[in-house]
Design an enzyme around this catalytic site. Structure first.
Site: not given
Ligand code: SF4
Length: 344
Positions: A91, A104, A111, A115, A118, A162-163, A194, A217, A219, A293, A336
């Site tokens: 996406e 974005c 991923c 986290c 997410c 993804g990272e 990011s 990120s 947090h 969110n 996000c």
């Molecule tokens: S926040 Fe980013 S790094 Fe963490 S699980 Fe989601 S996509 Fe992966």
């Protein structure tokens, strides 16, 4: 198996061209079709001799992303589902705001980092996106931005699925084609990568002296809390992140951005703000406070407006630059942490 032509550099393409008995300048023409014009069909390379186009087809693949779905939010944010050549979906999001449009971008299908806040983490991790797939998102979103909002993209952010530092080479290569004068010509100052804070990757960015922006990120500036949000913090704890960020700043002189999702009764107290302010002393920076969110499967909740205000005022009293990022595209799961290809 044929090679993806967008994994080949100009030297390789030029030697291929020579081996076909063509003049070397054809290599530059092919590069321009690929990275300046963003074509994903050899037959559209209209200034090449037909026989060279045929040889390219015999030796290389060239497959672009296709827009499979498009959802429009009440706040005009648009989320696109892109289909890869193997049927997998990723996406991308277009976020219009005050005459500017931010794209974005995603860097992986799924991923592995898990986290807790997410939605992408709930998906099966499939693979890294290729250079071409990362690049195509910008070409398609640029086109959509011009058609819909009548303007080119103002900013690119790698904050989708993804990272990006787990797909280092492809992301860096794609960014170089986005930023190059021989590519899309987008200033690196308008591009932000990011990351959750993978220290090895940040050190590599520092040594590569990148010109684009880096966002973390974060947090929480407390290892225990961060461990519970982001398992990757156990192997990349805050002291190691601090060292990597100092090196990044030393090598690039670029102000670091911290992303901070405010979650009720978890990381929104003045004690949390104090820890954050202390952490932020390490280099010049700015802080984006982001509305949380709610995501299926997570127990965290959004903070209250009063606590958000108090948190921000505390940071400002410490002379830190703070922005509040209101959530965008929430109704279509484009905000996000919400990207999970549900539409696909
Ligand atoms: S926040 Fe980013 S790094 Fe963490 S699980 Fe989601 S996509 Fe992966």
């Amino acid at each position: 198996m044929l090679k993806d032509i967008r994994q080949a550099d100009e030297t390789e393409i030029t030697s291929f061209v020579r081996a076909q008995g063509e003049k070397p300048f054809r290599g530059r023409q092919i590069m321009e079709w690929l990275w300046k014009n963003g074509v994903t069909d050899f037959d559209r390379m209209s200034n090449l001799p037909a026989r060279l186009r045929e040889s390219l087809k015999e030796h290389f693949t060239l497959s672009g992303l296709l827009i499979k779905t498009e959802q429009i939010s009440r706040d005009k944010t648009r989320k696109f589902g892109f289909q890869c050549h193997d049927g997998l979906l990723v996406e991308g999001v277009l976020i219009p705001s005050q005459g500017r449009v931010t794209a974005c971008l995603s860097s992986q299908v799924g991923c592995p980092l898990n986290c807790s806040f997410c939605a992408t983490a709930r998906l099966e991790t499939r693979r890294n996106l290729s250079v071409g797939e990362i690049f195509d998102q910008v070409v398609l979103l640029q086109d959509a931005s011009q058609k819909t909002f009548g303007t080119r993209l103002s900013n690119l952010v790698f904050m989708g699925m993804g990272e990006p530092l787990l797909n280092y080479e492809n992301v860096m290569n794609a960014i170089s084609h986005m930023a190059s004068e021989n590519g899309l010509g987008i200033s690196p100052r308008r591009i932000t990568l990011s990351t959750v804070g993978l220290t090895k990757g940040i050190i590599r960015l520092a040594h590569d002296k990148v010109k684009f922006n880096l966002a973390i990120s974060l947090h929480s500036a407390n290892d225990e809390k961060r461990n519970s949000l982001m398992p990757v913090n156990k192997s990349n704890p805050l002291p190691a992140l601090t060292d990597a960020l100092k090196l990044f700043y030393q090598e690039t002189h670029t102000r670091i951005t911290y992303e901070y999702l405010l979650m009720k009764d978890f990381n929104d107290s003045l004690r949390d703000a104090t820890e954050l302010a202390d952490f932020c002393k390490i280099t010049p920076c700015k802080i984006n406070l982001i509305e949380y969110n709610e995501v299926a499967g997570s127990t965290h909740q959004k903070t209250t407006p009063e606590r958000l205000q108090a948190f921000m005022e505390f940071l400002e009293s410490k002379n830190l630059i703070v922005n509040i990022r209101r959530s965008r595209g929430q109704d279509i799961d484009a905000a996000c942490g919400q990207l999970a290809c549900k539409s696909g």
